[in-house]
Design a protein around this motif. Structure first.
Motif, PDB file in Angstrom:
ATOM      1  N   LYS A  91     -63.589  -7.671  -2.332  1.00 56.22           N
ATOM      2  CA  LYS A  91     -63.832  -8.835  -3.185  1.00 56.22           C
ATOM      3  C   LYS A  91     -62.864  -9.960  -2.841  1.00 56.22           C
ATOM      4  O   LYS A  91     -63.256 -11.126  -2.725  1.00 56.22           O
ATOM      5  N   ASP A  92     -61.602  -9.619  -2.659  1.00 58.69           N
ATOM      6  CA  ASP A  92     -60.593 -10.623  -2.331  1.00 58.69           C
ATOM      7  C   ASP A  92     -60.900 -11.291  -0.987  1.00 58.69           C
ATOM      8  O   ASP A  92     -60.738 -12.504  -0.840  1.00 58.69           O
ATOM      9  N   ASP A  93     -61.350 -10.508  -0.029  1.00 60.89           N
ATOM     10  CA  ASP A  93     -61.676 -11.051   1.289  1.00 60.89           C
ATOM     11  C   ASP A  93     -62.894 -11.967   1.246  1.00 60.89           C
ATOM     12  O   ASP A  93     -63.003 -12.913   2.031  1.00 60.89           O
ATOM     13  N   MET A  94     -63.802 -11.706   0.324  1.00 60.11           N
ATOM     14  CA  MET A  94     -64.990 -12.556   0.178  1.00 60.11           C
ATOM     15  C   MET A  94     -64.626 -13.961  -0.299  1.00 60.11           C
ATOM     16  O   MET A  94     -65.297 -14.933   0.043  1.00 60.11           O
ATOM     17  N   PHE A  95     -63.553 -14.067  -1.084  1.00 60.00           N
ATOM     18  CA  PHE A  95     -63.135 -15.378  -1.582  1.00 60.00           C
ATOM     19  C   PHE A  95     -62.831 -16.351  -0.447  1.00 60.00           C
ATOM     20  O   PHE A  95     -62.962 -17.560  -0.603  1.00 60.00           O
ATOM     21  N   ASP A 109     -57.271 -16.335   5.297  1.00 60.16           N
ATOM     22  CA  ASP A 109     -57.264 -15.167   6.175  1.00 60.16           C
ATOM     23  C   ASP A 109     -57.522 -15.570   7.626  1.00 60.16           C
ATOM     24  O   ASP A 109     -56.935 -14.995   8.555  1.00 60.16           O
ATOM     25  N   ILE A 110     -58.390 -16.541   7.820  1.00 56.10           N
ATOM     26  CA  ILE A 110     -58.673 -17.020   9.180  1.00 56.10           C
ATOM     27  C   ILE A 110     -57.416 -17.622   9.785  1.00 56.10           C
ATOM     28  O   ILE A 110     -57.089 -17.361  10.961  1.00 56.10           O
ATOM     29  N   LYS A 111     -56.709 -18.406   9.005  1.00 52.40           N
ATOM     30  CA  LYS A 111     -55.469 -19.020   9.506  1.00 52.40           C
ATOM     31  C   LYS A 111     -54.462 -17.967   9.927  1.00 52.40           C
ATOM     32  O   LYS A 111     -53.666 -18.179  10.842  1.00 52.40           O
ATOM     33  N   GLU A 112     -54.484 -16.820   9.254  1.00 47.88           N
ATOM     34  CA  GLU A 112     -53.560 -15.736   9.569  1.00 47.88           C
ATOM     35  C   GLU A 112     -54.159 -14.748  10.579  1.00 47.88           C
ATOM     36  O   GLU A 112     -53.578 -13.699  10.841  1.00 47.88           O
ATOM     37  N   GLY A 160     -72.809 -12.418   6.196  1.00 42.08           N
ATOM     38  CA  GLY A 160     -71.538 -11.714   6.062  1.00 42.08           C
ATOM     39  C   GLY A 160     -71.129 -11.463   4.624  1.00 42.08           C
ATOM     40  O   GLY A 160     -70.647 -10.370   4.281  1.00 42.08           O
ATOM     41  N   LEU A 161     -71.317 -12.466   3.772  1.00 40.39           N
ATOM     42  CA  LEU A 161     -70.928 -12.322   2.369  1.00 40.39           C
ATOM     43  C   LEU A 161     -71.827 -11.327   1.647  1.00 40.39           C
ATOM     44  O   LEU A 161     -71.356 -10.523   0.841  1.00 40.39           O
ATOM     45  N   GLN A 162     -73.137 -11.400   1.940  1.00 45.96           N
ATOM     46  CA  GLN A 162     -74.077 -10.471   1.298  1.00 45.96           C
ATOM     47  C   GLN A 162     -73.767  -9.025   1.684  1.00 45.96           C
ATOM     48  O   GLN A 162     -73.815  -8.129   0.841  1.00 45.96           O
ATOM     49  N   TYR A 163     -73.440  -8.820   2.943  1.00 45.37           N
ATOM     50  CA  TYR A 163     -73.115  -7.462   3.388  1.00 45.37           C
ATOM     51  C   TYR A 163     -71.839  -6.960   2.709  1.00 45.37           C
ATOM     52  O   TYR A 163     -71.785  -5.816   2.245  1.00 45.37           O
ATOM     53  N   GLU A 165     -70.621  -7.860  -0.126  1.00 39.60           N
ATOM     54  CA  GLU A 165     -70.894  -7.585  -1.541  1.00 39.60           C
ATOM     55  C   GLU A 165     -71.593  -6.237  -1.701  1.00 39.60           C
ATOM     56  O   GLU A 165     -71.299  -5.477  -2.630  1.00 39.60           O
ATOM     57  N   THR A 166     -72.526  -5.925  -0.796  1.00 42.37           N
ATOM     58  CA  THR A 166     -73.214  -4.634  -0.841  1.00 42.37           C
ATOM     59  C   THR A 166     -72.222  -3.490  -0.687  1.00 42.37           C
ATOM     60  O   THR A 166     -72.285  -2.483  -1.410  1.00 42.37           O
ATOM     61  N   GLN A 167     -71.281  -3.633   0.241  1.00 36.26           N
ATOM     62  CA  GLN A 167     -70.279  -2.590   0.456  1.00 36.26           C
ATOM     63  C   GLN A 167     -69.345  -2.482  -0.738  1.00 36.26           C
ATOM     64  O   GLN A 167     -68.959  -1.374  -1.139  1.00 36.26           O
ATOM     65  N   MET A 168     -68.978  -3.612  -1.312  1.00 37.57           N
ATOM     66  CA  MET A 168     -68.112  -3.596  -2.485  1.00 37.57           C
ATOM     67  C   MET A 168     -68.787  -2.847  -3.635  1.00 37.57           C
ATOM     68  O   MET A 168     -68.165  -2.023  -4.316  1.00 37.57           O
TER      69      MET A 168
END
Length: 203
Positions: A91-95, A109-112, A160-163, A165-168
């Protein structure tokens, strides 16, 4: 840890020490994979299991142990904590790719150079040319706002986001399954609310 030592309660010491070991190993694994730009989904899960889920799992495990639960129940609660820890991190990564105001800029996350689940799915389900292009952007242009926006739009437009969310929700469901093995009551309801907060929060 000090209280555990003072009280000769080495079970708690073992639980917390194991969580600390896993968190350190998870951080080192992530550093290594960032350098190599590893985009394997299995590696992502191993990192978040160690870095995030191990902490929540140890809290649930300690809680059960402190209440005098048997070994089977303690292990179930550890696994419960691991499930919600993984769901929490997804969930945090989806943000990072979302559209809601979550109190922090998009693309952190991309910047890091962190390769998270939404990006992993989108990259691994693209052509080799697009895959190479996106990895290059993350690796070499992660400080360019326009490039970051391009990566975010790519993930949004390729499922990517939909996938993620499904895994979450899969891990959420597995956490509920564990809770359903316990009798109904205030404690179980409280833990159910914790699971819902973990996966339905907006920040």
């Amino acid at each position: 840890l000090l209280l555990s030592i003072r009280n000769d309660d080495f079970r708690f010491l073992k639980i917390v020490s194991e969580a600390m070991r896993q968190m350190i190993e998870g951080e080192l694994l992530q550093v290594e994979k960032v350098r190599k730009m590893d985009i394997e989904e299995s590696v992502y899960y191993e990192v978040i299991r160690q870095k995030t889920a191990s902490l929540i799992a140890s809290c649930c495990e300690c809680g059960a142990a402190s209440a005098g639960a048997d070994d089977k129940t303690i292990e179930k609660m550890r696994l419960f904590g691991e499930k919600i820890g993984i769901a929490f991190q997804i969930k945090d990564d989806m943000f990072d790719f979302g559209t809601d105001d979550v109190g922090k800029p998009l693309g952190i996350d991309i910047k890091e150079k962190k390769v998270t689940l939404p990006l992993i799915y989108s990259v691994n389900n693209s052509t080799s040319a697009v895959k190479k292009q996106m990895i290059n952007l993350v690796k070499n242009h992660n400080d360019d706002p326009k490039k970051i926006t391009a990566i975010i739009n790519f993930v949004r437009g390729t499922g990517g986001l939909q996938y993620a969310e499904t895994q979450m929700k899969k891990y959420q469901g597995e956490a509920f399954e564990i809770l359903n093995t316990f009798p109904e009551g205030e404690a179980r309801r409280g833990l159910e609310q914790l699971v819902r907060f973990t996966t339905e929060r907006n920040k």
